[in-house]
Design a protein around this motif. Structure first.
Motif, PDB file in Angstrom:
ATOM      1  N   UNK A  91       0.837  -1.204   0.000  1.00  0.00           N
ATOM      2  CA  UNK A  91       0.000   0.000   0.000  1.00  0.00           C
ATOM      3  C   UNK A  91       0.870   1.252   0.000  1.00  0.00           C
ATOM      4  N   UNK A  92       1.899   1.289   0.826  1.00  0.00           N
ATOM      5  CA  UNK A  92       2.757   2.468   0.894  1.00  0.00           C
ATOM      6  C   UNK A  92       3.616   2.606  -0.351  1.00  0.00           C
ATOM      7  N   UNK A  93       4.093   1.490  -0.882  1.00  0.00           N
ATOM      8  CA  UNK A  93       4.921   1.547  -2.096  1.00  0.00           C
ATOM      9  C   UNK A  93       4.137   2.051  -3.297  1.00  0.00           C
ATOM     10  N   UNK A  94       2.880   1.678  -3.396  1.00  0.00           N
ATOM     11  CA  UNK A  94       2.079   2.093  -4.557  1.00  0.00           C
ATOM     12  C   UNK A  94       2.129   3.605  -4.753  1.00  0.00           C
ATOM     13  N   UNK A  95       2.199   4.353  -3.651  1.00  0.00           N
ATOM     14  CA  UNK A  95       2.246   5.814  -3.706  1.00  0.00           C
ATOM     15  C   UNK A  95       3.401   6.317  -2.843  1.00  0.00           C
ATOM     16  N   UNK A  96       4.579   5.754  -3.087  1.00  0.00           N
ATOM     17  CA  UNK A  96       5.738   6.043  -2.235  1.00  0.00           C
ATOM     18  C   UNK A  96       6.075   7.524  -2.210  1.00  0.00           C
ATOM     19  N   UNK A  97       5.960   8.198  -3.340  1.00  0.00           N
ATOM     20  CA  UNK A  97       6.283   9.621  -3.344  1.00  0.00           C
ATOM     21  C   UNK A  97       5.334  10.393  -2.427  1.00  0.00           C
ATOM     22  N   UNK A  98       4.061  10.042  -2.417  1.00  0.00           N
ATOM     23  CA  UNK A  98       3.103  10.698  -1.536  1.00  0.00           C
ATOM     24  C   UNK A  98       3.539  10.587  -0.084  1.00  0.00           C
ATOM     25  N   UNK A  99       3.976   9.395   0.321  1.00  0.00           N
ATOM     26  CA  UNK A  99       4.340   9.205   1.724  1.00  0.00           C
ATOM     27  C   UNK A  99       5.677   9.858   2.054  1.00  0.00           C
ATOM     28  N   UNK A 100       6.633   9.819   1.141  1.00  0.00           N
ATOM     29  CA  UNK A 100       7.899  10.519   1.388  1.00  0.00           C
ATOM     30  C   UNK A 100       7.640  12.024   1.411  1.00  0.00           C
ATOM     31  N   UNK A 101       6.796  12.496   0.528  1.00  0.00           N
ATOM     32  CA  UNK A 101       6.443  13.918   0.532  1.00  0.00           C
ATOM     33  C   UNK A 101       5.722  14.287   1.818  1.00  0.00           C
ATOM     34  N   UNK A 102       4.995  13.323   2.382  1.00  0.00           N
ATOM     35  CA  UNK A 102       4.359  13.562   3.671  1.00  0.00           C
ATOM     36  C   UNK A 102       5.378  13.830   4.752  1.00  0.00           C
ATOM     37  N   UNK A 103       6.515  13.104   4.718  1.00  0.00           N
ATOM     38  CA  UNK A 103       7.573  13.365   5.690  1.00  0.00           C
ATOM     39  C   UNK A 103       8.102  14.782   5.522  1.00  0.00           C
ATOM     40  N   UNK A 104       8.181  15.207   4.255  1.00  0.00           N
ATOM     41  CA  UNK A 104       8.803  16.491   3.935  1.00  0.00           C
ATOM     42  C   UNK A 104       7.856  17.648   4.252  1.00  0.00           C
ATOM     43  N   UNK A 105       6.630  17.563   3.771  1.00  0.00           N
ATOM     44  CA  UNK A 105       5.657  18.626   4.038  1.00  0.00           C
ATOM     45  C   UNK A 105       4.926  18.349   5.340  1.00  0.00           C
ATOM     46  N   UNK A 106       4.557  17.078   5.516  1.00  0.00           N
ATOM     47  CA  UNK A 106       3.911  16.667   6.738  1.00  0.00           C
ATOM     48  C   UNK A 106       2.688  17.507   7.062  1.00  0.00           C
ATOM     49  N   UNK A 107       2.287  17.519   8.309  1.00  0.00           N
ATOM     50  CA  UNK A 107       1.147  18.333   8.707  1.00  0.00           C
ATOM     51  C   UNK A 107       1.566  19.747   9.086  1.00  0.00           C
ATOM     52  N   UNK A 108       2.792  20.155   8.769  1.00  0.00           N
ATOM     53  CA  UNK A 108       3.307  21.423   9.315  1.00  0.00           C
ATOM     54  C   UNK A 108       3.773  22.420   8.260  1.00  0.00           C
ATOM     55  N   UNK A 109       3.744  22.062   6.979  1.00  0.00           N
ATOM     56  CA  UNK A 109       4.136  22.952   5.868  1.00  0.00           C
ATOM     57  C   UNK A 109       5.649  23.158   5.771  1.00  0.00           C
ATOM     58  N   UNK A 110       6.279  23.445   6.852  1.00  0.00           N
ATOM     59  CA  UNK A 110       7.724  23.632   6.865  1.00  0.00           C
ATOM     60  C   UNK A 110       8.231  23.324   8.261  1.00  0.00           C
ATOM     61  N   UNK A 111       9.540  23.221   8.418  1.00  0.00           N
ATOM     62  CA  UNK A 111      10.067  23.052   9.764  1.00  0.00           C
ATOM     63  C   UNK A 111      11.408  22.373   9.785  1.00  0.00           C
ATOM     64  N   UNK A 112      12.358  22.976  10.443  1.00  0.00           N
ATOM     65  CA  UNK A 112      13.680  22.398  10.546  1.00  0.00           C
ATOM     66  C   UNK A 112      13.736  21.197  11.470  1.00  0.00           C
ATOM     67  N   UNK A 113      12.727  20.996  12.314  1.00  0.00           N
ATOM     68  CA  UNK A 113      12.757  19.855  13.223  1.00  0.00           C
ATOM     69  C   UNK A 113      12.983  18.568  12.444  1.00  0.00           C
ATOM     70  N   UNK A 114      12.275  18.411  11.340  1.00  0.00           N
ATOM     71  CA  UNK A 114      12.437  17.207  10.536  1.00  0.00           C
ATOM     72  C   UNK A 114      13.522  17.359   9.496  1.00  0.00           C
ATOM     73  N   UNK A 115      13.764  18.561   9.028  1.00  0.00           N
ATOM     74  CA  UNK A 115      14.578  18.723   7.840  1.00  0.00           C
ATOM     75  C   UNK A 115      16.054  18.964   8.094  1.00  0.00           C
TER      76      UNK A 115
END
Length: 807
Positions: free
Chosen positions: A371-395
């Motif tokens: 399920x996650x692989x089918x839309x891997x870019x969506x989930x990796x992009x979720x890590x990047x944008x996540x629920x916060x739009x931006x943030x150095x905590x993750x980046x």
């Protein structure tokens, strides 16, 4: 001490008295504040201004470029009527220093009425006193700010005045109507749009006319019958009653809750959110407003519903997930048709809900991974944008440019052994499962111990399966099943925002990740499902520290494909100059690399060789022929390219070869508009600055880890990035001369001189023209993924030394 306290109290009393006096004057002039202003009308009268038709398009292109998502100044969101009606507040969403979590203020979620927002400290920007034309303007902060900019336009000078503070961490002056006279006197140039050109007279008059008529709004047209039918089918599917269906729906929701759902056959700009609602399908959605998607929804029955997204789309938080009839069939195949029995539904115990390996132990691990692989870019992009739009905590835990691939789900036993993952689930917990505290050292030791135990258990498990000590070969990498372009991904970090694109884009990077299912899942629950943007300092630091473990796990997976005698040297290069005392910590993470590889290498640069092998192996599913950054003979062109595009490609290819100290003078993200003389054939490029670091093992002082001599540039066709730092407009007949000038930039002064001729400054008369062109171009090329770009990072051009070069 008593004297100081007395003075503070006295000052507070005086300020309170001043505010009361100002409020009294407004009350005398415009009447008392009304508890509720009914702005809804059934329909606009002939000749009246319509919010959706007339006003929102202006706000979208001129205001929402800064006032959207969590980083909207003063939390004023102009992306929708409800955001304007809510108003602004001095409370910060991004506040890394807070010791306790803040009350969330998510628009459309955490309050349902204007009065509730006033109770949460939001002040109005629309008139809420007597509803008469003069008060609609003189008591509207929105009008006052627009008028202030009209009366005091940006100075037409080469440089933006230093009175404008455009640093990311600058202090917001969130004035109210009561305080506006003082604000106007102190900050006469700070009208809206802030530090950008004014609206045209026509644009401003449309908004003023709308305000004068009471800022009234008519309902949006109802959904079409076709849309209702599609939503109905999906809500029926998501609310199945069997244990297996209910567990599947919970899994889907916890992974798709941040997605902008786009259904096939619906309009390109119509999006939905998957939510939990107290109301069943067929009734209006009443969203349950929990902080995290796995939090307890309460004792009453709830339903999975699709809530229409009624606001301007901004790229920085626009993560599209496509739902189609084929996708529904795929869900049935993965979760419902498998010979698996679900015996019970997991509860919402805070000690376990943050751990998906416990919650979803009865769903096959292979199905979850697929399920996650089918839309891997969506989930990796979720890590990047996540629920916060931006943030150095993750980046600030990742490099500026790296490649990502995935283990093949059929060959990687770790990723499809449900029993093993259930057995080690206690070792796979993440910090959000515990209440956030400031006891970071003990928390770090706790999770470092768990990570070590997991890596040991994983290696022991693999050794039992492969006692001959033979490791991975190229077939252990997922090739997208020959058709899925998510097989190869590239991540670009732009300080505290980032982008993900399909394929391997750019020259060969310093690092790469290979992700398996347990790693994929933990990153999602750490940075997306489990991250609270309103959380306290402890929560944010714990998240950052734990992400260190996950990054290194992905890097070690990558190293496991390289020759065993080269791994330590390559790894040491990734962690050059790690802080003193960190050696033991880093060595603890250098695990699972005892087995050799079955890949044959023929050069003394196995890392680069492996990247090329991945392109050859998995590139069938995606476009991996990077003609701008990896053209060996300067004769690479798209087969359908026009003569102008070939000319532009050849020139831009030279930019991609810039590297080293020269790159320091350039912005992180530059949007380039190549003017061919025919608007429909104009070209867009993005120049991305990749800043090199000696290591990612430290929380702070990134400037001390910079290795500018290793900086590079990547050039991409089209638009990559949510926050452009600069615009350049180049006429096709001047492109060779322009690029030659660009190649000669060595410092800030050189860039200043270049930008004077080819750049677009914040106070340039053509700023909005260029901004509109990029927005329109992006929308034409990617109509579903497109949105407005955020201009909050748009740079001030300085003219002196690097020390004064403000980015």
């Amino acid at each position: 001490m008593r004297k100081v306290i007395f003075l503070i109290v006295l000052l507070m009393v005086v300020m309170t008295g001043c505010n009361a006096f100002k409020a009294a004057k407004l009350k005398q002039k415009y009447g008392p504040v009304q508890s509720k202003v009914d702005r809804l009308v059934a329909a606009h009268a002939p000749g009246e201004i319509s919010f959706y038709k007339d006003v929102q398009p202006i706000l979208e292109r001129r205001c929402s470029v800064c006032h959207s998502c969590y980083d909207a100044p003063c939390q004023l969101k102009t992306t929708c009527f409800e955001g304007i009606e809510r108003g602004g507040t001095k409370a910060l969403v991004y506040n890394a220093a807070r010791l306790t979590a803040d009350t969330p203020t998510r628009l459309h979620v955490d309050a349902d009425s204007v009065q509730e927002w006033r109770n949460l400290g939001f002040h109005p920007v629309l008139n809420e006193r007597d509803q008469v034309p003069v008060a609609q303007l003189e008591n509207s902060l929105l009008n006052l700010m627009l008028q202030l900019k009209k009366d005091n336009p940006l100075p037409q000078t080469d440089l933006l005045p230093q009175t404008f503070d455009i640093r990311l961490d600058h202090e917001y002056i969130c004035t109210t109507v009561e305080d506006f006279p003082d604000f106007k006197e102190k900050y006469s140039l700070w009208g809206m749009p802030y530090a950008l050109p004014a609206l045209t007279d026509e644009e401003r008059e449309i908004i003023v006319a709308w305000l004068r008529q009471g800022a009234r709004i008519a309902p949006k047209p109802k959904l079409s019958d076709q849309s209702m039918q599609v939503i109905g089918r999906w809500e029926t599917f998501m609310n199945g009653t069997s244990l297996k269906e209910r567990l599947m729906s919970r899994y889907l929701y916890e992974h798709l809750f941040i997605g902008r759902i786009h259904f096939e056959s619906m309009p390109e700009r119509e999006f939905y959110r998957l939510v939990r609602s107290t109301t069943p399908p067929g009734q209006p959605v009443v969203e349950i407003n929990t902080i995290r998607p796995y939090a307890d929804p309460g004792p009453d029955p709830f339903y999975y519903r699709f809530r229409r997204l009624e606001r301007t789309i901004a790229v920085k938080d626009h993560t599209v997930y496509h739902m189609t009839a084929d996708k529904m069939a795929r869900y049935r195949e993965l979760f419902l048709e498998k010979d698996v029995v679900v015996t019970r539904l997991p509860g919402y115990d805070p000690a376990t809900t943050a751990n998906p390996f416990k919650t979803f132990a009865e769903l096959p691990a292979l199905s979850r991974y697929r399920f996650m692989l089918d839309d891997a870019r969506f989930f990796v992009e979720g890590f990047i944008k996540g629920p916060v739009c931006r943030g150095q905590v993750a980046l600030n835990v990742i490099n500026d440019h790296f490649f990502v691939v995935f283990f093949d789900p059929e060959k990687d036993t770790i990723s499809n052994d449900t029993r093993f993952l259930s057995e080690v689930s206690d070792l796979l917990g993440i910090p959000s499962e515990r209440k956030s505290t400031l006891r970071l050292l003990s928390t770090w030791h706790h999770y470092a111990k768990l990570q070590k135990e997991y890596l040991v258990a994983k290696e022991k498990y693999l050794m039992q399966l492969n006692p001959d000590d033979i490791g991975n070969d190229i077939s252990y990498v997922w090739d997208g099943d020959g058709i899925n372009p998510n097989a190869l991904l590239t991540v670009f970090r732009h300080f505290d925002s980032a982008s993900v694109v399909n394929g391997f884009v750019g020259k060969m990077p310093k690092t790469g990740w290979v992700i398996d299912y347990p790693l994929f899942e933990r990153i999602h629950y750490l940075l997306v499902a489990g991250f609270n943007v309103y959380g306290n300092l402890g929560h944010q630091l714990e998240t950052r520290l734990y992400m260190d473990f996950l990054r290194m796990e992905g890097e070690n997976n990558f190293l496991s494909f390289l020759p065993i005698n080269s791994r330590r040297e390559i790894w040491a290069d990734w962690y050059t100059d790690a802080r003193e005392g960190a050696e033991n910590y880093l060595d603890e993470q250098f695990r699972g690399l005892q087995r050799t590889t079955r890949i044959n290498y023929h050069t003394d640069d196995p890392k680069t060789e492996f990247f090329h092998q991945l392109i050859a192996y998995a590139g069938k599913a995606t476009d991996t022929h990077d003609i701008l950054n990896r053209c060996p003979d300067d004769d690479c062109f798209d087969k359908d390219a026009s003569p102008a595009e070939k000319r532009a490609d050849r020139a831009m290819r030279k930019v991609a070869n810039i590297h080293g100290l020269q790159v320091q003078a350039l912005p992180d993200v530059t949007f380039v508009h190549v003017d061919t003389g025919k608007d429909s054939e104009d070209l867009a490029y993005t120049i991305i600055r990749n800043k090199a670091l000696s290591n990612n093992s430290m929380l702070f002082r990134e400037d001390r880890r910079r290795v500018p001599e290793n900086d590079t540039l990547t050039v991409v066709k089209g638009h990559v990035g949510s926050y452009p730092n600069a615009f350049s407009r180049i006429f096709i007949d001047e492109i060779e001369d322009c690029i030659e000038r660009y190649l000669k930039i060595k410092d800030a002064l050189d860039y200043y001189n270049f930008a004077k001729r080819y750049g677009t400054q914040r106070n340039s008369p053509i700023f909005w023209q260029e901004s509109d062109w990029h927005y329109r171009k992006f929308g034409n090329e990617r109509p579903v993924e497109a949105g407005v770009f955020d201009m909050y990072r748009f740079h001030r051009i300085a003219e002196k030394s690097d020390a004064q070069f403000t980015w």
